[in-house]
Design a protein around this motif. Structure first.
Motif, mmCIF file in Angstrom:
data_model
loop_
_atom_site.group_PDB
_atom_site.id
_atom_site.type_symbol
_atom_site.label_atom_id
_atom_site.label_comp_id
_atom_site.label_asym_id
_atom_site.label_seq_id
_atom_site.Cartn_x
_atom_site.Cartn_y
_atom_site.Cartn_z
ATOM 1 N N LYS A 265 0.815 -1.205 0.000
ATOM 2 C CA LYS A 265 0.000 0.000 0.000
ATOM 3 C C LYS A 265 0.852 1.259 0.000
ATOM 4 O O LYS A 265 1.932 1.287 0.586
ATOM 5 C CB LYS A 265 -0.923 0.007 1.230
ATOM 6 N N THR A 266 0.327 2.286 -0.618
ATOM 7 C CA THR A 266 0.945 3.604 -0.530
ATOM 8 C C THR A 266 0.646 4.168 0.863
ATOM 9 O O THR A 266 -0.181 3.631 1.608
ATOM 10 C CB THR A 266 0.360 4.547 -1.590
ATOM 11 N N ASN A 267 1.283 5.281 1.193
ATOM 12 C CA ASN A 267 1.023 5.910 2.489
ATOM 13 C C ASN A 267 -0.447 6.296 2.635
ATOM 14 O O ASN A 267 -1.038 6.134 3.706
ATOM 15 C CB ASN A 267 1.911 7.148 2.663
ATOM 16 N N GLN A 268 -1.047 6.795 1.559
ATOM 17 C CA GLN A 268 -2.457 7.174 1.624
ATOM 18 C C GLN A 268 -3.354 5.946 1.777
ATOM 19 O O GLN A 268 -4.344 5.967 2.526
ATOM 20 C CB GLN A 268 -2.858 7.956 0.379
ATOM 21 N N ASP B 240 -6.171 5.051 4.564
ATOM 22 C CA ASP B 240 -7.571 4.903 4.156
ATOM 23 C C ASP B 240 -8.089 3.474 4.228
ATOM 24 O O ASP B 240 -9.282 3.268 4.469
ATOM 25 C CB ASP B 240 -7.755 5.425 2.725
ATOM 26 N N ASN B 241 -7.219 2.485 4.020
ATOM 27 C CA ASN B 241 -7.699 1.106 3.961
ATOM 28 C C ASN B 241 -6.688 0.126 4.563
ATOM 29 O O ASN B 241 -6.241 -0.813 3.901
ATOM 30 C CB ASN B 241 -8.003 0.728 2.499
ATOM 31 N N PRO B 242 -6.327 0.321 5.823
ATOM 32 C CA PRO B 242 -5.337 -0.570 6.438
ATOM 33 C C PRO B 242 -5.979 -1.859 6.947
ATOM 34 O O PRO B 242 -7.173 -1.888 7.282
ATOM 35 C CB PRO B 242 -4.824 0.258 7.617
ATOM 36 N N ASP B 243 -5.190 -2.926 6.995
ATOM 37 C CA ASP B 243 -5.620 -4.091 7.760
ATOM 38 C C ASP B 243 -5.083 -3.936 9.184
ATOM 39 O O ASP B 243 -4.445 -2.928 9.513
ATOM 40 C CB ASP B 243 -5.143 -5.396 7.100
ATOM 41 N N ILE B 244 -5.331 -4.914 10.027
ATOM 42 C CA ILE B 244 -4.890 -4.807 11.417
ATOM 43 C C ILE B 244 -3.367 -4.864 11.507
ATOM 44 O O ILE B 244 -2.746 -4.141 12.296
ATOM 45 C CB ILE B 244 -5.536 -5.919 12.274
ATOM 46 N N GLU B 245 -2.757 -5.678 10.676
ATOM 47 C CA GLU B 245 -1.290 -5.797 10.678
ATOM 48 C C GLU B 245 -0.632 -4.467 10.330
ATOM 49 O O GLU B 245 0.436 -4.126 10.854
ATOM 50 C CB GLU B 245 -0.881 -6.896 9.690
ATOM 51 N N ASP B 246 -1.267 -3.686 9.456
ATOM 52 C CA ASP B 246 -0.706 -2.396 9.046
ATOM 53 C C ASP B 246 -0.577 -1.416 10.207
ATOM 54 O O ASP B 246 0.225 -0.482 10.139
ATOM 55 C CB ASP B 246 -1.577 -1.752 7.963
ATOM 56 N N GLN B 247 -1.352 -1.620 11.260
ATOM 57 C CA GLN B 247 -1.297 -0.712 12.407
ATOM 58 C C GLN B 247 0.088 -0.724 13.065
ATOM 59 O O GLN B 247 0.447 0.205 13.789
ATOM 60 C CB GLN B 247 -2.369 -1.080 13.436
#
Length: 248
Positions: A58-61, A65-72
């Motif tokens: 994913k890009t920073n945006q 806007d659309n993260p999964d839980i791992e992205d946190q």
């Protein structure tokens, strides 16, 4: 030979079900809600589940806007340090479905779990609403009591800028963390916010970091499980939110 492959299969299955370190942090941070992890899913106490990792680049945006839980956990949260100018936004990436599972899926559901406390009786004596989920109301009372013994902080904490407010983040379609009753904005008069300073909402703008909040004050918030918006590249120095998983 069959026995060899049998043991390989057992090992593979055990390894594939190993709980990722960041999931372990979530289980420790939210023990009343998160009870297990299986097949790339976070399992909640009501037996519902959410995908942990969607395996998308994913890009920073897109992370916002659309993260999964791992992205946190994409960026490591660094505790307040006078020599550190933040280059990332650790904690600013939030999966909305996850926090709705923890705190409530609607304004009325969140409100049903709220209580009112007196913030800093000596220095502020202000009524604020916070959630009772995970005993956060009790944690905030302890935080408040410790801050109340530091009169040098009065001008920063004597007027709370906001706690519970079900709303979208300015300039976005993302739900504010204030919507869950676990976020505190301290006095806005002595704070800096990137959108105010650049007079824009452009995530790609070049920012010059600004802060007026004493780091000793910040460290007290961090002690009780709150991360600080002043530790973000897109700084929000009045802002503290309860995210103990990022401090474990």
């Amino acid at each position: 030979m069959k026995r060899f492959f049998f043991f390989i299969l057992i090992f593979h299955n055990a390894f594939s079900q190993e709980i990722p370190l960041n999931v372990q942090k979530l289980i420790k941070a939210y023990p009343d809600q998160i009870v297990d992890y299986k097949d790339n899913k976070i399992i909640f106490s009501d037996k519902s589940s959410l995908i942990y990792d969607d395996f998308k680049n994913k890009t920073n945006q897109e992370l916002l806007d659309n993260p999964d839980i791992e992205d946190q956990f994409k960026f490591v949260y660094n505790k307040a340090d006078k020599n550190l100018i933040p280059k990332e936004d650790a904690g600013r990436i939030r999966n909305e479905a996850f926090f709705k599972k923890i705190y409530g899926n609607s304004k009325s559901e969140v409100e049903s779990k709220m209580t009112e406390i007196i913030w800093c009786p000596k220095l502020a004596n202000q009524k604020v609403k916070v959630t009772t989920v995970n005993g956060i109301d009790k944690i905030v009372k302890k935080l408040s009591a410790e801050l109340d013994n530091n009169p040098e902080f009065k001008k920063y904490i004597n007027v709370i800028g906001g706690t519970f407010n079900w709303r979208k983040i300015s300039g976005t379609n993302r739900l504010s963390m204030h919507s869950y009753g676990m976020t505190i904005d301290i006095n806005v008069k002595n704070s800096n916010y990137w959108q105010w300073d650049c007079k824009c909402k452009n995530e790609e703008v070049t920012l010059s970091y600004r802060n007026q909040i004493p780091l000793k004050l910040v460290s007290i918030f961090e002690k009780y499980g709150f991360i600080w918006g002043g530790n973000w590249k897109h700084y929000d120095t009045m802002h503290f939110e309860y995210r103990p998983e990022l401090l474990l």
